[in-house]
Design a protein around this motif. Structure first.
Motif, PDB file in Angstrom:
ATOM      1  N   ALA A 384       0.807  -1.226   0.000  1.00  0.00           N
ATOM      2  CA  ALA A 384       0.000   0.000   0.000  1.00  0.00           C
ATOM      3  C   ALA A 384       0.842   1.279   0.000  1.00  0.00           C
ATOM      4  CB  ALA A 384      -0.948   0.000   1.202  1.00  0.00           C
ATOM      5  N   ARG A 385       1.976   1.273   0.691  1.00  0.00           N
ATOM      6  CA  ARG A 385       2.894   2.429   0.767  1.00  0.00           C
ATOM      7  C   ARG A 385       2.173   3.738   1.148  1.00  0.00           C
ATOM      8  NH1 ARG A 385       4.122   1.445  -5.095  1.00  0.00           N
ATOM      9  NH2 ARG A 385       2.401  -0.016  -4.759  1.00  0.00           N
ATOM     10  N   PRO A 386       1.457   3.749   2.249  1.00  0.00           N
ATOM     11  CA  PRO A 386       0.709   4.959   2.630  1.00  0.00           C
ATOM     12  C   PRO A 386       1.642   6.064   3.119  1.00  0.00           C
ATOM     13  CG  PRO A 386       0.610   3.363   4.401  1.00  0.00           C
ATOM     14  CD  PRO A 386       1.297   2.666   3.251  1.00  0.00           C
ATOM     15  N   LYS A 387       1.158   7.292   3.021  1.00  0.00           N
ATOM     16  CA  LYS A 387       1.892   8.424   3.590  1.00  0.00           C
ATOM     17  C   LYS A 387       1.652   8.535   5.101  1.00  0.00           C
ATOM     18  CE  LYS A 387       1.623  11.128  -0.695  1.00  0.00           C
ATOM     19  NZ  LYS A 387       1.040  12.340  -1.333  1.00  0.00           N
ATOM     20  N   ILE A 388       0.472   8.066   5.520  1.00  0.00           N
ATOM     21  CA  ILE A 388       0.092   8.166   6.933  1.00  0.00           C
ATOM     22  C   ILE A 388      -0.364   6.788   7.405  1.00  0.00           C
ATOM     23  CG2 ILE A 388      -1.397   9.325   8.615  1.00  0.00           C
ATOM     24  CD1 ILE A 388      -1.983  11.408   6.334  1.00  0.00           C
ATOM     25  N   ALA A 389       0.116   6.366   8.561  1.00  0.00           N
ATOM     26  CA  ALA A 389      -0.372   5.140   9.199  1.00  0.00           C
ATOM     27  C   ALA A 389      -1.275   5.514  10.366  1.00  0.00           C
ATOM     28  CB  ALA A 389       0.789   4.284   9.685  1.00  0.00           C
ATOM     29  N   VAL A 390      -2.485   4.950  10.383  1.00  0.00           N
ATOM     30  CA  VAL A 390      -3.422   5.175  11.486  1.00  0.00           C
ATOM     31  C   VAL A 390      -3.791   3.802  12.059  1.00  0.00           C
ATOM     32  CG1 VAL A 390      -5.561   6.262  12.241  1.00  0.00           C
ATOM     33  CG2 VAL A 390      -4.326   7.194  10.262  1.00  0.00           C
ATOM     34  N   PRO A 391      -3.041   3.301  13.033  1.00  0.00           N
ATOM     35  CA  PRO A 391      -3.388   2.019  13.636  1.00  0.00           C
ATOM     36  C   PRO A 391      -4.737   2.085  14.343  1.00  0.00           C
ATOM     37  CG  PRO A 391      -1.138   2.664  14.189  1.00  0.00           C
ATOM     38  CD  PRO A 391      -1.801   3.861  13.589  1.00  0.00           C
ATOM     39  N   THR A 392      -5.503   1.018  14.225  1.00  0.00           N
ATOM     40  CA  THR A 392      -6.775   0.918  14.936  1.00  0.00           C
ATOM     41  C   THR A 392      -6.967  -0.532  15.362  1.00  0.00           C
ATOM     42  OG1 THR A 392      -9.140   1.491  14.827  1.00  0.00           O
ATOM     43  CG2 THR A 392      -8.163   0.508  12.864  1.00  0.00           C
ATOM     44  N   HIS A 393      -8.119  -0.860  15.944  1.00  0.00           N
ATOM     45  CA  HIS A 393      -8.457  -2.214  16.371  1.00  0.00           C
ATOM     46  C   HIS A 393      -7.353  -2.792  17.247  1.00  0.00           C
ATOM     47  CE1 HIS A 393      -9.989  -6.345  16.250  1.00  0.00           C
ATOM     48  NE2 HIS A 393     -11.128  -5.837  15.811  1.00  0.00           N
ATOM     49  N   THR A 414       2.578   9.025  11.406  1.00  0.00           N
ATOM     50  CA  THR A 414       1.704   8.094  12.121  1.00  0.00           C
ATOM     51  C   THR A 414       0.850   8.877  13.117  1.00  0.00           C
ATOM     52  OG1 THR A 414       3.309   7.682  13.884  1.00  0.00           O
ATOM     53  CG2 THR A 414       3.383   6.216  11.970  1.00  0.00           C
ATOM     54  N   VAL A 415      -0.379   8.405  13.300  1.00  0.00           N
ATOM     55  CA  VAL A 415      -1.292   8.974  14.292  1.00  0.00           C
ATOM     56  C   VAL A 415      -1.969   7.810  15.001  1.00  0.00           C
ATOM     57  CG1 VAL A 415      -3.188  10.577  14.732  1.00  0.00           C
ATOM     58  CG2 VAL A 415      -1.746  10.901  12.714  1.00  0.00           C
ATOM     59  N   THR A 416      -2.047   7.876  16.327  1.00  0.00           N
ATOM     60  CA  THR A 416      -2.702   6.804  17.086  1.00  0.00           C
ATOM     61  C   THR A 416      -3.861   7.394  17.888  1.00  0.00           C
ATOM     62  OG1 THR A 416      -1.093   7.080  18.879  1.00  0.00           O
ATOM     63  CG2 THR A 416      -0.631   5.388  17.245  1.00  0.00           C
ATOM     64  N   PRO A 417      -5.017   7.580  17.263  1.00  0.00           N
ATOM     65  CA  PRO A 417      -6.127   8.245  17.945  1.00  0.00           C
ATOM     66  C   PRO A 417      -6.798   7.366  18.980  1.00  0.00           C
ATOM     67  CG  PRO A 417      -6.826   7.470  15.791  1.00  0.00           C
ATOM     68  CD  PRO A 417      -5.348   7.190  15.885  1.00  0.00           C
ATOM     69  N   ARG A 418      -7.402   8.028  19.956  1.00  0.00           N
ATOM     70  CA  ARG A 418      -8.331   7.379  20.872  1.00  0.00           C
ATOM     71  C   ARG A 418      -9.742   7.578  20.335  1.00  0.00           C
ATOM     72  NH1 ARG A 418      -4.061   9.102  23.998  1.00  0.00           N
ATOM     73  NH2 ARG A 418      -3.500   7.740  25.763  1.00  0.00           N
ATOM     74  N   ASN A 419     -10.681   6.800  20.842  1.00  0.00           N
ATOM     75  CA  ASN A 419     -12.074   7.030  20.461  1.00  0.00           C
ATOM     76  C   ASN A 419     -12.452   8.476  20.765  1.00  0.00           C
ATOM     77  OD1 ASN A 419     -12.432   4.355  19.670  1.00  0.00           O
ATOM     78  ND2 ASN A 419     -13.120   3.719  21.700  1.00  0.00           N
ATOM     79  N   GLY A 420     -13.027   9.151  19.780  1.00  0.00           N
ATOM     80  CA  GLY A 420     -13.413  10.549  19.946  1.00  0.00           C
ATOM     81  C   GLY A 420     -12.403  11.536  19.408  1.00  0.00           C
ATOM     82  N   ASP A 421     -11.196  11.072  19.034  1.00  0.00           N
ATOM     83  CA  ASP A 421     -10.181  11.958  18.461  1.00  0.00           C
ATOM     84  C   ASP A 421     -10.409  12.110  16.961  1.00  0.00           C
ATOM     85  OD1 ASP A 421      -8.941  12.306  20.879  1.00  0.00           O
ATOM     86  OD2 ASP A 421      -7.296  10.907  20.477  1.00  0.00           O
ATOM     87  N   MET A 422     -10.594  13.339  16.508  1.00  0.00           N
ATOM     88  CA  MET A 422     -10.766  13.605  15.091  1.00  0.00           C
ATOM     89  C   MET A 422      -9.400  13.856  14.456  1.00  0.00           C
ATOM     90  SD  MET A 422     -13.033  16.529  13.125  1.00  0.00           S
ATOM     91  CE  MET A 422     -14.552  16.014  13.936  1.00  0.00           C
ATOM     92  N   VAL A 423      -9.064  13.054  13.453  1.00  0.00           N
ATOM     93  CA  VAL A 423      -7.759  13.125  12.806  1.00  0.00           C
ATOM     94  C   VAL A 423      -7.908  13.800  11.442  1.00  0.00           C
ATOM     95  CG1 VAL A 423      -5.796  11.804  11.928  1.00  0.00           C
ATOM     96  CG2 VAL A 423      -7.048  11.000  13.956  1.00  0.00           C
ATOM     97  N   ARG A 424      -7.205  14.903  11.241  1.00  0.00           N
ATOM     98  CA  ARG A 424      -7.168  15.501   9.900  1.00  0.00           C
ATOM     99  C   ARG A 424      -6.145  14.711   9.078  1.00  0.00           C
ATOM    100  NH1 ARG A 424      -4.852  20.803  10.405  1.00  0.00           N
ATOM    101  NH2 ARG A 424      -2.881  19.671  10.213  1.00  0.00           N
ATOM    102  N   ALA A 426      -6.031  15.290   5.527  1.00  0.00           N
ATOM    103  CA  ALA A 426      -5.641  16.243   4.478  1.00  0.00           C
ATOM    104  C   ALA A 426      -6.588  17.442   4.556  1.00  0.00           C
ATOM    105  CB  ALA A 426      -5.710  15.584   3.097  1.00  0.00           C
ATOM    106  N   PRO A 427      -6.083  18.620   4.133  1.00  0.00           N
ATOM    107  CA  PRO A 427      -4.736  18.922   3.647  1.00  0.00           C
ATOM    108  C   PRO A 427      -3.777  19.121   4.817  1.00  0.00           C
ATOM    109  CG  PRO A 427      -6.065  20.899   3.620  1.00  0.00           C
ATOM    110  CD  PRO A 427      -6.981  19.798   4.065  1.00  0.00           C
ATOM    111  N   GLY A 428      -2.498  19.196   4.496  1.00  0.00           N
ATOM    112  CA  GLY A 428      -1.497  19.446   5.531  1.00  0.00           C
ATOM    113  C   GLY A 428      -1.105  18.181   6.248  1.00  0.00           C
ATOM    114  N   PRO A 429      -0.250  18.312   7.233  1.00  0.00           N
ATOM    115  CA  PRO A 429       0.215  17.135   7.987  1.00  0.00           C
ATOM    116  C   PRO A 429      -0.919  16.517   8.804  1.00  0.00           C
ATOM    117  CG  PRO A 429       0.998  19.159   9.011  1.00  0.00           C
ATOM    118  CD  PRO A 429       0.390  19.565   7.709  1.00  0.00           C
ATOM    119  N   ALA A 430      -0.815  15.226   8.985  1.00  0.00           N
ATOM    120  CA  ALA A 430      -1.823  14.520   9.795  1.00  0.00           C
ATOM    121  C   ALA A 430      -1.731  14.983  11.235  1.00  0.00           C
ATOM    122  CB  ALA A 430      -1.603  13.020   9.711  1.00  0.00           C
ATOM    123  N   ALA A 431      -2.899  15.204  11.841  1.00  0.00           N
ATOM    124  CA  ALA A 431      -2.911  15.684  13.227  1.00  0.00           C
ATOM    125  C   ALA A 431      -4.282  15.465  13.835  1.00  0.00           C
ATOM    126  CB  ALA A 431      -2.556  17.176  13.285  1.00  0.00           C
TER     127      ALA A 431
END
Length: 557
Positions: A384-393, A414-424, A426-431
């Motif tokens: 897949a070669r993603p630009k952003i990794a968002v681990p879940t489950h 990489t971003v590791t959100p908790r339930n309720g965290d809204m992850v942007r 795009a555009p710009g860096p993941a946050a």
């Protein structure tokens, strides 16, 4: 010049991040004030000792109230991905999209909830694409421990997300197609903005193993046994059921299904063309008189569920299935974390009946996981070669380790959100750009209640502290005109400290508390109840180191 917009592409988990199960994931597109959303999976988790009386828990979808929802897309038919639809669909009221096997089981769930005629359910062919406003969603064939698992390629004007769902890599899945590596690689060639990916087995080296190997091991084991055989496995694993059935037929045995979900899943499988070239199942009544060497029971309850078939067999309360010395029980499943005690009790009860047990620990190969281990995760990142990794489950430790693995694989963000965290995304860096309300709702007494519900709070309190019930009669002047009766539920006593003596002491304490009240206070039952409650809780703390619930019943004469 490109027209500037305020559009954002966001990911928002409301369930399934920081936990295993209860999946509810949202993808949003557009400006903050006017986003449109798609929902991916609407699952449940299950109660435990901390939720007495509650078997089913669902994610709280309150954030979605008033939002524009283009569709609800279901990756596969496990309960932690579709189990909450009957409870939560009315709070979303959007069309459902699923492949045929999943759609069949969803219909049954909606029918049970009495809302089937209200819901638009669209069947999508394997590999099909649906347009949902700003989202083009393509189903990507995966392998997992259930029929028709799908990843989702979610394409928007700001980029593509690969949402893997639950998956593994299996070159011999027994039923269904292999993971569509070509489709994932093509997505990688086109550019994957982010991959939202299963983290369950991130701490396990190597690969999960193949269902084809399990088929060989089960066939080898079953062919060498004499006497009745019961096999406990997850009903949703059609490939495993198929392997057990064919192993039984190869050994000259007929199969009887035990447990409602076994019948439900086999009906769904046959509906989509699976399990159609096997001998008819024997009913439990027919199997009861079948020769012991010629019968195999395929049972629900491998996790020790109290009302499931295996538990009733172990208790000796099943009306038709009896196992005893010389019989066998094969556990073709893993123990889900948290179920160790219930599975241990189940196996002890079977062993006490003389039943010989077989598990993956003593017979490696009779079960494999449905989730990717580290080598499979690495392979997915190479495809897949993603630009952003968002681990879940996964739990927090799973997500953190998955993020580390993704970095090692060269993923820039990489971003590791908790339930309720809204992850942007795009555009710009993941946050993480916002935190929205999230939580759990409990199915209690056939209705949804909040985590802070009074009934569950009282039940928890009573389960650890006990209950005291105090009753007496008073006249109009506020004088006690009867004996004070104190009864206890869940409070201890023994020969040295009889419970009756403690209750007599509490009756005196209750009388003293009432006698201290004066004037108008003796006419206010709430004041009297509070006084009695305070006195008895204080006394109980001294006697038992407990603060029980105190219920006071006053009869006015």
């Amino acid at each position: 010049m490109k027209k500037q917009t305020n559009d954002e592409f966001v990911f928002l988990p409301l369930g399934g991040s920081g936990e295993i199960g209860m999946n509810l994931n949202l993808y949003g597109y557009g400006p903050e004030a006017n986003r449109e959303w798609i929902v991916v999976d609407v699952g449940v988790t299950f109660g435990d000792l901390s939720t007495p009386g509650v078997d089913v828990i669902v994610p709280d979808p309150a954030f979605l109230e008033g939002e524009t929802i283009r569709g609800i897309v279901l990756t596969h038919a496990h309960e932690d991905h579709i189990g909450a639809l009957g409870w939560l669909w009315s709070r979303m009221k959007a069309p459902l999209y699923a492949t045929p096997f999943t759609a069949y089981l969803i219909r049954e769930k909606l029918r049970e909830a009495g809302i089937l005629d209200q819901v638009q359910l669209i069947e999508v062919p394997l590999g099909g694409t649906v347009n949902l406003g700003k989202f083009d969603v393509t189903f990507v064939t995966m392998t997992h421990s259930i029929a028709e698992p799908n990843g989702l390629a979610i394409k928007t004007p700001l980029g593509t997300v690969l949402h893997t769902g639950d998956w593994k890599i299996d070159e011999d899945p027994v039923i269904g197609e292999v993971t569509d590596a070509g489709a994932i690689t093509r997505l990688g060639d086109e550019g994957v903005l982010a991959m939202v990916c299963d983290s369950t087995n991130v701490f396990v080296d190597g690969t999960a193993g193949s269902e084809g190997m399990v088929r060989e091991k089960l066939s080898e084991l079953i062919s060498g046994l004499r006497g009745r055989i019961a096999v406990g496995c997850f009903a949703s694993n059609v490939a495993r059921m198929d392997s057990v059935i064919r192993a039984a037929e190869k050994a000259g045995r007929r199969v009887s299904l035990a447990g409602r979900s076994m019948h439900r899943i086999t009906a769904a499988a046959k509906h989509v063309g699976m399990l159609n070239d096997i001998k008819p199942f024997l009913s439990e009544q027919e199997a009861r008189v079948w020769p012991a060497d010629d019968i195999l029971y395929l049972c629900t309850g491998s996790q020790g569920e109290v009302r499931a078939a295996l538990s009733r067999v172990a208790e000796g309360t099943h009306p038709y299935i009896k196992l005893s010395k010389g019989d066998h029980c094969i556990f073709s499943s893993r123990v889900i974390p948290g179920n160790e005690l219930s599975v241990g009790r189940l196996q002890d009860k079977l062993a006490d009946r003389g039943v010989r047990l077989y598990t993956e620990k003593d017979h490696p190969g009779i079960h494999v996981s449905g989730h990717p281990c580290r080598e499979e995760l690495k392979q997915m990142y190479q495809w897949a070669r993603p630009k952003i990794a968002v681990p879940t489950h996964g739990m927090r430790r799973h997500l953190a380790e998955h993020a580390n693995l993704a970095k090692d694989m060269g993923v820039p963000e990489t971003v590791t959100p908790r339930n309720g965290d809204m992850v942007r995304l795009a555009p710009g860096p993941a946050a993480i750009i916002d935190e929205v309300p999230s939580g759990r709702l409990y199915v209690d007494g056939g209705r949804l209640v909040t985590e802070q519900g009074e009934a569950l709070h009282e039940r928890r309190h009573a389960s650890t502290n006990g209950v005291l019930i105090v009753s007496f009669a008073m006249d109009k002047r506020g004088k006690i005109v009867s004996d004070i009766d104190v009864r206890a539920i869940g409070l201890p006593g023994d020969a040295e400290s009889p419970l009756g003596d403690a209750l007599d002491d509490l009756a005196e304490r209750a009388e003293q508390a009432v006698m201290k009240l004066k004037g108008a206070a003796l006419e206010d039952e709430m004041v009297i109840e509070q006084a009695v409650s305070r006195a008895l809780k204080k006394a109980s703390q001294q006697i038992w180191d407990r603060r029980p619930i105190v219920e006071t019943i006053i009869l006015r004469m």
